[in-house]
Design an enzyme around this catalytic site. Structure first.
Site, PDB file in Angstrom:
ATOM      1  CE  LYS A  13      -2.184  -0.876   3.898  1.00  0.00           C
ATOM      2  NZ  LYS A  13      -1.455  -2.106   4.319  1.00  0.00           N
ATOM      3  NE  ARG A  88      -4.206  -1.234  10.128  1.00  0.00           N
ATOM      4  CZ  ARG A  88      -3.103  -0.585   9.766  1.00  0.00           C
ATOM      5  NH1 ARG A  88      -3.165   0.475   9.005  1.00  0.00           N
ATOM      6  NH2 ARG A  88      -1.928  -1.004  10.175  1.00  0.00           N
ATOM      7  NE  ARG A 127       7.522  -3.232   6.067  1.00  0.00           N
ATOM      8  CZ  ARG A 127       6.237  -2.974   5.937  1.00  0.00           C
ATOM      9  NH1 ARG A 127       5.670  -2.955   4.738  1.00  0.00           N
ATOM     10  NH2 ARG A 127       5.488  -2.736   6.998  1.00  0.00           N
ATOM     11  NE  ARG A 161       6.455  -0.045  10.139  1.00  0.00           N
ATOM     12  CZ  ARG A 161       5.245  -0.167   9.598  1.00  0.00           C
ATOM     13  NH1 ARG A 161       5.038   0.245   8.371  1.00  0.00           N
ATOM     14  NH2 ARG A 161       4.253  -0.685  10.276  1.00  0.00           N
ATOM     15  NE  ARG A 172       2.335  -4.410  11.521  1.00  0.00           N
ATOM     16  CZ  ARG A 172       3.406  -4.211  10.753  1.00  0.00           C
ATOM     17  NH1 ARG A 172       4.568  -4.755  11.065  1.00  0.00           N
ATOM     18  NH2 ARG A 172       3.311  -3.470   9.683  1.00  0.00           N
TER      19      ARG A 172
END
Ligand code: AMP
Length: 216
Positions: A13, A88, A127, A161, A172
């Site tokens: 996204k 969300r 990432r 992160r 998550r």
């Protein structure tokens, strides 16, 4: 044009929203980025959100709706927005509908990025991004051309992160299934749902997205 990108963490996204900023002049509204900035600045919201985010749970609706309301207020007159990571859950979607109605704005599409959940853990856990310019990379799929040096700005510091570790990623993804996935039906009922295949290479997803938007 006002859009929502819907999809689990790691669906791409953020990457596609940034590309839409460039190609269509849309403003990316990413609640995750806004919350991370609030945590870094140590604001009241940031203090409340920090532990919740580290666990991979959802920050309270009151906080994220207030943050988005403030950003939508600042947008007046601009060329449209792309929501990334908001709403969300159904309560947030209803709050968004009410906010947009009060501003005589509407959503043109909610775009579901379909992905295989098993692949996401690897996508997310690998990432990282350049600490100076924010360019995103992946250990395996998209490392810098010269190891340790940012392709874009030459920076040599990189950040990951705090919530991109395997345990938090799994919670998550569960939270997504339970709370966010029902939004696919929510927007289907509104007649604005579009679906694209998110597992393809980034440029291919961008092309698919362009096709969908050109048809709107
Ligand atoms: P993201 O960058 O979208 O993956 O979001 C990172 C974290 O920020 C999430 O795991 C949540 O803890 C929090 N967050 C971001 N957006 C929302 C939202 N719309 N509602 C609640 N929590 C959110």
């Amino acid at each position: 044009m006002n859009l929502i990108l819907l999809g689990p963490p790691g669906a791409g996204k953020g990457t596609q929203a940034k590309r839409l900023e460039q190609s269509r002049g849309l403003v990316q509204l990413a609640t995750g980025d806004m919350l991370r900035a609030a945590v870094a600045e140590g604001t009241q919201y940031g203090k409340q959100a920090k532990a919740v985010m580290a666990r991979g749970d959802l920050v309270s609706d009151d906080i994220v709706v207030a943050i988005i309301a403030e950003r939508l207020d600042q947008l007046d007159g601009e060329g449209g927005f792309v929501l990334d990571g908001f709403p969300r859950n159904v309560a947030q979607a209803e709050a968004l509908d009410a906010m947009l109605r009060s501003k005589a704005l509407k959503l043109d599409a909610a775009i579901e990025m379909k992905v295989e959940v098993e692949a996401l853990v690897e996508r997310i856990s690998g990432r990282f991004s350049c600490a100076s310019c924010g360019k995103g990379y992946h250990d395996r799929f998209d490392p810098p051309k010269v190891a340790g040096k940012c392709d874009v700005c030459g920076g040599t510091e990189f950040v990951r992160r705090a919530d991109d570790n395997e345990a938090t990623v799994r919670s998550r993804l569960e939270v997504y299934d339970r709370q966010t996935a029902p939004l696919v039906e929510y927007y289907r009922k509104q007649g604005i749902l579009r679906t694209i295949e998110g597992m393809a290479a980034m440029d291919e997803v961008t092309r698919e997205l362009k096709e969908v938007l050109d048809r709107l």
